[in-house]
Design a protein around this motif. Sequence first.
Motif, PDB file in Angstrom:
ATOM      1  N   SER A 143      -6.575   6.490   5.452  1.00  0.00           N
ATOM      2  CA  SER A 143      -7.112   6.845   4.138  1.00  0.00           C
ATOM      3  C   SER A 143      -7.668   5.636   3.419  1.00  0.00           C
ATOM      4  CB  SER A 143      -6.020   7.503   3.287  1.00  0.00           C
ATOM      5  OG  SER A 143      -6.492   7.788   1.986  1.00  0.00           O
ATOM      6  N   ILE A 144      -7.028   4.463   3.564  1.00  0.00           N
ATOM      7  CA  ILE A 144      -7.507   3.242   2.911  1.00  0.00           C
ATOM      8  C   ILE A 144      -8.860   2.830   3.474  1.00  0.00           C
ATOM      9  CG2 ILE A 144      -7.036   0.772   2.626  1.00  0.00           C
ATOM     10  CD1 ILE A 144      -4.098   1.443   2.488  1.00  0.00           C
ATOM     11  N   LEU A 145      -9.068   3.034   4.761  1.00  0.00           N
ATOM     12  CA  LEU A 145     -10.331   2.668   5.406  1.00  0.00           C
ATOM     13  C   LEU A 145     -11.450   3.671   5.159  1.00  0.00           C
ATOM     14  CD1 LEU A 145      -9.001   1.357   8.844  1.00  0.00           C
ATOM     15  CD2 LEU A 145      -9.792   0.018   6.892  1.00  0.00           C
ATOM     16  N   GLY A 146     -11.190   4.687   4.355  1.00  0.00           N
ATOM     17  CA  GLY A 146     -12.226   5.648   3.994  1.00  0.00           C
ATOM     18  C   GLY A 146     -11.975   7.046   4.493  1.00  0.00           C
TER      19      GLY A 146
ATOM     20  N   ALA B  81     -13.450   4.933   9.606  1.00  0.00           N
ATOM     21  CA  ALA B  81     -12.016   4.772   9.859  1.00  0.00           C
ATOM     22  C   ALA B  81     -11.654   5.198  11.272  1.00  0.00           C
ATOM     23  CB  ALA B  81     -11.213   5.580   8.832  1.00  0.00           C
ATOM     24  N   ASN B  82     -12.259   6.265  11.755  1.00  0.00           N
ATOM     25  CA  ASN B  82     -11.990   6.713  13.125  1.00  0.00           C
ATOM     26  C   ASN B  82     -12.424   5.669  14.150  1.00  0.00           C
ATOM     27  OD1 ASN B  82     -10.965   9.154  12.187  1.00  0.00           O
ATOM     28  ND2 ASN B  82     -12.933  10.197  12.325  1.00  0.00           N
ATOM     29  N   VAL B  83     -13.555   5.005  13.873  1.00  0.00           N
ATOM     30  CA  VAL B  83     -14.035   3.974  14.796  1.00  0.00           C
ATOM     31  C   VAL B  83     -13.122   2.759  14.765  1.00  0.00           C
ATOM     32  CG1 VAL B  83     -15.916   2.352  15.251  1.00  0.00           C
ATOM     33  CG2 VAL B  83     -16.434   4.734  14.750  1.00  0.00           C
ATOM     34  N   LEU B  84     -12.749   2.307  13.562  1.00  0.00           N
ATOM     35  CA  LEU B  84     -11.909   1.112  13.446  1.00  0.00           C
ATOM     36  C   LEU B  84     -10.524   1.333  14.036  1.00  0.00           C
ATOM     37  CD1 LEU B  84     -12.830  -0.138   9.858  1.00  0.00           C
ATOM     38  CD2 LEU B  84     -13.626  -1.029  12.049  1.00  0.00           C
ATOM     39  N   LEU B  85     -10.006   2.546  13.922  1.00  0.00           N
ATOM     40  CA  LEU B  85      -8.671   2.842  14.441  1.00  0.00           C
ATOM     41  C   LEU B  85      -8.712   3.429  15.851  1.00  0.00           C
ATOM     42  CD1 LEU B  85      -7.064   4.360  11.219  1.00  0.00           C
ATOM     43  CD2 LEU B  85      -6.812   2.054  12.133  1.00  0.00           C
TER      44      LEU B  85
ATOM     45  N   ARG C 285       0.836  -1.191   0.000  1.00  0.00           N
ATOM     46  CA  ARG C 285       0.000   0.000   0.000  1.00  0.00           C
ATOM     47  C   ARG C 285       0.872   1.243   0.000  1.00  0.00           C
ATOM     48  NH1 ARG C 285      -0.371   2.157   5.117  1.00  0.00           N
ATOM     49  NH2 ARG C 285       0.579   0.883   6.761  1.00  0.00           N
ATOM     50  N   GLU C 286       0.335   2.312  -0.593  1.00  0.00           N
ATOM     51  CA  GLU C 286       1.045   3.576  -0.665  1.00  0.00           C
ATOM     52  C   GLU C 286       0.396   4.650   0.198  1.00  0.00           C
ATOM     53  OE1 GLU C 286       1.218   4.618  -4.751  1.00  0.00           O
ATOM     54  OE2 GLU C 286       2.508   2.924  -5.318  1.00  0.00           O
ATOM     55  N   ARG C 287      -0.889   4.482   0.495  1.00  0.00           N
ATOM     56  CA  ARG C 287      -1.609   5.472   1.304  1.00  0.00           C
ATOM     57  C   ARG C 287      -1.609   5.068   2.777  1.00  0.00           C
ATOM     58  NH1 ARG C 287      -7.403   5.979  -0.948  1.00  0.00           N
ATOM     59  NH2 ARG C 287      -7.181   3.703  -0.985  1.00  0.00           N
ATOM     60  N   PRO C 288      -1.821   6.007   3.680  1.00  0.00           N
ATOM     61  CA  PRO C 288      -1.950   5.654   5.102  1.00  0.00           C
ATOM     62  C   PRO C 288      -3.162   4.767   5.336  1.00  0.00           C
ATOM     63  CG  PRO C 288      -1.568   8.014   4.824  1.00  0.00           C
ATOM     64  CD  PRO C 288      -1.832   7.462   3.463  1.00  0.00           C
ATOM     65  N   LEU C 289      -3.123   4.027   6.437  1.00  0.00           N
ATOM     66  CA  LEU C 289      -4.208   3.094   6.747  1.00  0.00           C
ATOM     67  C   LEU C 289      -5.527   3.826   6.939  1.00  0.00           C
ATOM     68  CD1 LEU C 289      -4.932   0.151   7.289  1.00  0.00           C
ATOM     69  CD2 LEU C 289      -4.385   0.524   9.692  1.00  0.00           C
TER      70      LEU C 289
END
Length: 222
Positions: free
Chosen positions: A29-32, A37-41, A23-27
């Motif tokens: 950004s990949i999660l949306g 993404a805030n909830v998952l991380l 992957r080239e993008r931050p995690l």
Amino acid sequence: MPIYSSDSDSDNVSSTPGRLFRRERPLHSILGGGQVANVLLWRNKNVSAAIFIGFTAIWFLFEVVEYHFLTLLCHISITVMLVIFIWSNGAALFDRHPPKIPEIILSESAFQHVARTFHTRFNQLFLTLYDIACGKDLKIFLLAIVFLWTLSVIGSYFTTMNLLYLGFLCIGTLPALYERYEREVDYLAGKGTKDIRKLYKKFDSRVLNKIPRGPVKEKKFK
């Protein structure tokens, strides 16, 4: 010594492993990059913890207490109706305002957006599975077979609810843990990928290349 230092291999793989899945993008950004993404991380710990506790409670009710879905739904409805009834009729006695439940109306456009998204994702999944099943990439085909077989073995030891809860635990914890220990995981993943490539090359040279194949007809060009 830095964690990424390693000896060079003969398989033309860089000694410095890249990011997981290349992957080239931050995690995030990949999660949306949004609330999901805030909830998952676990960027918003209160919301993430509330969802985690809610799913745990659901798993506990269905798997441990062995509630049935219809029974649980009826009991929740009865409890809510009793609370509203007592609150509405007892509000005047305690000089309180009766409950005002706001109407939540989901617009037609929201339903259409969800349907279009589901249709697009389902078609992408189906086309991906079709390409794998056609055997265009033999390595991906074999990995898919091994993954499905492993999943079937795991499914024989767990109930559907336990599998769903286990999947939720993985989705709710692994992204946050990976973001925290990204360098270490990328290093171990890169090292493991090298070992798997070496094993696959041996398997390809000793087994796959020895499988007899039919004669290939040469195309005649005018």
